[in-house]
Scaffold this active site. Structure first.
Site, PDB file in Angstrom:
ATOM      1  N   ASP A  47     -28.092  -6.181  34.017  1.00 30.99           N
ATOM      2  CA  ASP A  47     -28.955  -5.539  33.023  1.00 30.99           C
ATOM      3  C   ASP A  47     -28.404  -5.607  31.612  1.00 30.99           C
ATOM      4  O   ASP A  47     -29.137  -5.379  30.650  1.00 30.99           O
ATOM      5  CB  ASP A  47     -29.187  -4.072  33.407  1.00 30.99           C
ATOM      6  N   HIS A  90     -20.861  -1.945  39.005  1.00 31.83           N
ATOM      7  CA  HIS A  90     -21.720  -2.374  40.107  1.00 31.83           C
ATOM      8  C   HIS A  90     -21.144  -1.894  41.415  1.00 31.83           C
ATOM      9  O   HIS A  90     -19.925  -1.844  41.577  1.00 31.83           O
ATOM     10  CB  HIS A  90     -21.862  -3.904  40.133  1.00 31.83           C
TER      11      HIS A  90
HETATM   12  N1  COA Z   1     -19.869   3.578  32.712  1.00 31.33           N
HETATM   13  C1  COA Z   1     -18.781   4.358  32.798  1.00 31.33           C
HETATM   14  N2  COA Z   1     -18.173   4.628  33.957  1.00 31.33           N
HETATM   15  C2  COA Z   1     -18.666   4.059  35.062  1.00 31.33           C
HETATM   16  C3  COA Z   1     -19.787   3.228  35.038  1.00 31.33           C
HETATM   17  C4  COA Z   1     -20.385   2.997  33.802  1.00 31.33           C
HETATM   18  N3  COA Z   1     -21.464   2.214  33.709  1.00 31.33           N
HETATM   19  N4  COA Z   1     -20.051   2.789  36.290  1.00 31.33           N
HETATM   20  C5  COA Z   1     -19.131   3.341  37.074  1.00 31.33           C
HETATM   21  N5  COA Z   1     -18.297   4.104  36.342  1.00 31.33           N
HETATM   22  C6  COA Z   1     -17.152   4.876  36.810  1.00 31.33           C
HETATM   23  C7  COA Z   1     -17.625   6.235  37.307  1.00 31.33           C
HETATM   24  O1  COA Z   1     -17.669   7.203  36.298  1.00 31.33           O
HETATM   25  C8  COA Z   1     -16.567   6.496  38.339  1.00 31.33           C
HETATM   26  O2  COA Z   1     -15.389   6.845  37.664  1.00 31.33           O
HETATM   27  P1  COA Z   1     -14.393   7.950  38.255  1.00 31.33           P
HETATM   28  O3  COA Z   1     -13.935   7.397  39.573  1.00 31.33           O
HETATM   29  O4  COA Z   1     -13.343   8.020  37.212  1.00 31.33           O
HETATM   30  O5  COA Z   1     -15.224   9.182  38.409  1.00 31.33           O
HETATM   31  C9  COA Z   1     -16.327   5.140  38.967  1.00 31.33           C
HETATM   32  O6  COA Z   1     -16.613   4.213  37.931  1.00 31.33           O
HETATM   33  C10 COA Z   1     -17.221   4.850  40.160  1.00 31.33           C
HETATM   34  O7  COA Z   1     -18.585   5.037  39.757  1.00 31.33           O
HETATM   35  P2  COA Z   1     -19.781   5.353  40.730  1.00 31.33           P
HETATM   36  O8  COA Z   1     -20.938   5.827  39.944  1.00 31.33           O
HETATM   37  O9  COA Z   1     -19.308   6.204  41.872  1.00 31.33           O
HETATM   38  O10 COA Z   1     -20.031   3.906  41.306  1.00 31.33           O
HETATM   39  P3  COA Z   1     -21.275   3.485  42.172  1.00 31.33           P
HETATM   40  O11 COA Z   1     -20.866   2.356  42.989  1.00 31.33           O
HETATM   41  O12 COA Z   1     -21.881   4.658  42.853  1.00 31.33           O
HETATM   42  O13 COA Z   1     -22.324   3.074  41.045  1.00 31.33           O
HETATM   43  C11 COA Z   1     -23.609   1.956  39.511  1.00 31.33           C
HETATM   44  C12 COA Z   1     -22.725   1.810  40.740  1.00 31.33           C
HETATM   45  C13 COA Z   1     -24.214   0.610  39.173  1.00 31.33           C
HETATM   46  C14 COA Z   1     -24.755   2.935  39.815  1.00 31.33           C
HETATM   47  C15 COA Z   1     -22.750   2.476  38.330  1.00 31.33           C
HETATM   48  O14 COA Z   1     -21.786   1.517  37.985  1.00 31.33           O
HETATM   49  C16 COA Z   1     -23.598   2.846  37.146  1.00 31.33           C
HETATM   50  O15 COA Z   1     -24.119   3.960  37.089  1.00 31.33           O
HETATM   51  N6  COA Z   1     -23.754   1.921  36.159  1.00 31.33           N
HETATM   52  C17 COA Z   1     -24.612   2.185  35.019  1.00 31.33           C
HETATM   53  C18 COA Z   1     -26.063   1.971  35.376  1.00 31.33           C
HETATM   54  C19 COA Z   1     -26.401   0.508  35.543  1.00 31.33           C
HETATM   55  O16 COA Z   1     -26.033  -0.310  34.720  1.00 31.33           O
HETATM   56  N7  COA Z   1     -27.142   0.227  36.605  1.00 31.33           N
HETATM   57  C20 COA Z   1     -27.586  -1.118  36.893  1.00 31.33           C
HETATM   58  C21 COA Z   1     -26.892  -1.649  38.090  1.00 31.33           C
HETATM   59  S1  COA Z   1     -27.253  -3.356  38.348  1.00 31.33           S
END
Ligand code: COA
Length: 375
Positions: free
Chosen positions: A312, A261
């Protein structure tokens, strides 16, 4: 020259709101100052709508009033009704519903009234119409008719009734009602921000909500609940198969849907409630497969990557146990979030200034024009 913005505007305060607040370090969520742990399971979705759209938890009389308004506002109007057969046949439910939500404005009696009073009426109407729209969509594609709403049931119970054609058990209706409360609002998430940007141009509430639907659909936002269910269904085998799957996904650098998140650095407080519901529904049905798999997956992801489940993750097994088709999970999210989106549009219109940030230019400079035949 503008400063380099944080990627994805992380930690940027983009709006002021009195609607909801998150403490990401402590894993706490508040609706208008009420801790979600205090109100989840204690207020109905209708009370939550009153809290968000009208500013306070309702008295008994106010609750009766909003329940009556919501019941009277269910009609979709002829335009959305007539579009249903066209949009059902192609694309995903969220594409269809985005189009149908947009079409609701055509027959809305307040469509051309930009006043705040009209905004408030349209906000209530949209909350009332959204579950009917999803139920009508499901009935249309399965060739069924939608049962009449049961006046003894609230929005949650009537949705379960209309989507399945079967009377839900009181506990199922209660659990789904709690799900609607838990998903109702969540500060400046992508779809809410989208709605506020559109509203801030002094555009209408239906345009703002149509944009929000488009943002919610993405798998990084509301689309994740559907992706979680598909993941759980794709894993064959016992607990070891879950571990193998998680490790393979992480090794391949892929994200696991339902985890992580932007704001919470610890457990999402909504996941705490949804985990409990998932366990309870598994016990009621006698089928704990997806609950057990989810528990195993959350443990493995936490150990391997330090990530917690978000709203989710357990919503997927809960909705599945409630008999909701997987491709309607994100529309169900929209049924609930409609209360938050519309409250944000009202809040934006109450004290508006155009939202128009700056950007950091990263392209070439000092380019010189050359004639087309010399390029
Ligand atoms: N699975 C695996 N790795 C994850 C992850 C996940 N669900 N969510 C974050 N990470 C990792 C990223 O790969 C990244 O790793 P790195 O630094 O080694 O490259 C790090 O955590 C930061 O991720 P990032 O995507 O930059 O974080 P964000 O704050 O931009 O994204 C979300 C937040 C929610 C978009 C992200 O956690 C995600 O894509 N989750 C899955 C989708 C989801 O469940 N969305 C519903 C949100 S309520």
């Amino acid at each position: 020259m503008a400063d380099t913005p944080p990627r994805g505007l992380a930690d940027v305060v983009a709006a002021s709101t009195a609607l909801s607040d998150i403490d990401g370090q402590q894993g706490r969520l508040f609706y208008r100052g009420y801790d979600i742990h205090d109100i989840a399971g204690r207020i109905s979705f209708e009370e939550c709508v009153h809290l968000l759209q009208r500013g306070s938890l309702p008295t008994s009389q106010e609750l009766e009033g909003i329940v009556d308004e919501l019941a009277a506002d269910r009609d979709l109007g002829p335009t959305a009704e007539s579009l249903l057969p066209y949009v059902v046949g192609s694309g995903t439910p969220m594409e269809a519903l985005r189009t149908l939500v947009s079409a609701l404005s055509v027959d809305d009696p307040d469509a051309s009234d930009p006043s705040l009073d009209a905004d408030r009426r349209k906000a209530t109407r949209l909350v009332a119409q959204m579950p009917v729209l999803v139920a009508r969509y499901e009935a249309e594609r399965s060739g069924r008719s939608v049962p009449d709403p049961d006046p003894g049931l609230g929005i949650a119970g009537n949705f379960l009734l209309q989507i399945s054609g079967k009377q839900p058990s009181p506990r199922e209706a209660e659990i789904f009602d709690d799900c609607l409360v838990l998903h109702a609002d969540h500060t400046m998430n992508a779809s809410t921000f989208t709605a506020r940007v559109i509203a801030a141009t002094l555009s209408d509430i239906h345009s703002a909500i149509t944009g929000a639907m488009g943002a919610l659909r993405g798998p990084l936002h509301g689309g994740a609940n559907e992706a979680v269910m598909k993941t759980l269904q794709s894993i064959e085998g016992g607990p070891e198969a879950v571990d193998t799957f998680v490790r393979a996904e992480l090794d391949a650098g892929r994200k696991l849907m339902g985890f992580g998140h932007r704001v919470y650095k610890t457990e999402d407080p909504r996941a705490t409630h949804l985990r409990r519901m998932s366990e309870e529904l598994a016990a009621i049905s006698g089928d704990s497969r997806f609950y057990e798999m989810s528990r195993r997956m959350e443990q493995t992801v936490l150990e391997s990557k330090g990530l917690y489940p978000n709203v989710d993750f357990f919503a997927a097994s809960v909705y599945h146990s409630l008999g909701i088709p997987t491709d309607l999970f994100t529309p169900v999210f929209a049924i609930s979030r409609m209360s938050g989106w519309t409250a944000h549009v009202i809040e934006q219109h109450e004290d508006n200034r155009l939202i128009r940030p700056d950007s950091e230019y990263t392209g070439p400079r000092d380019q010189r024009w050359v004639a087309i035949d010399e390029r």
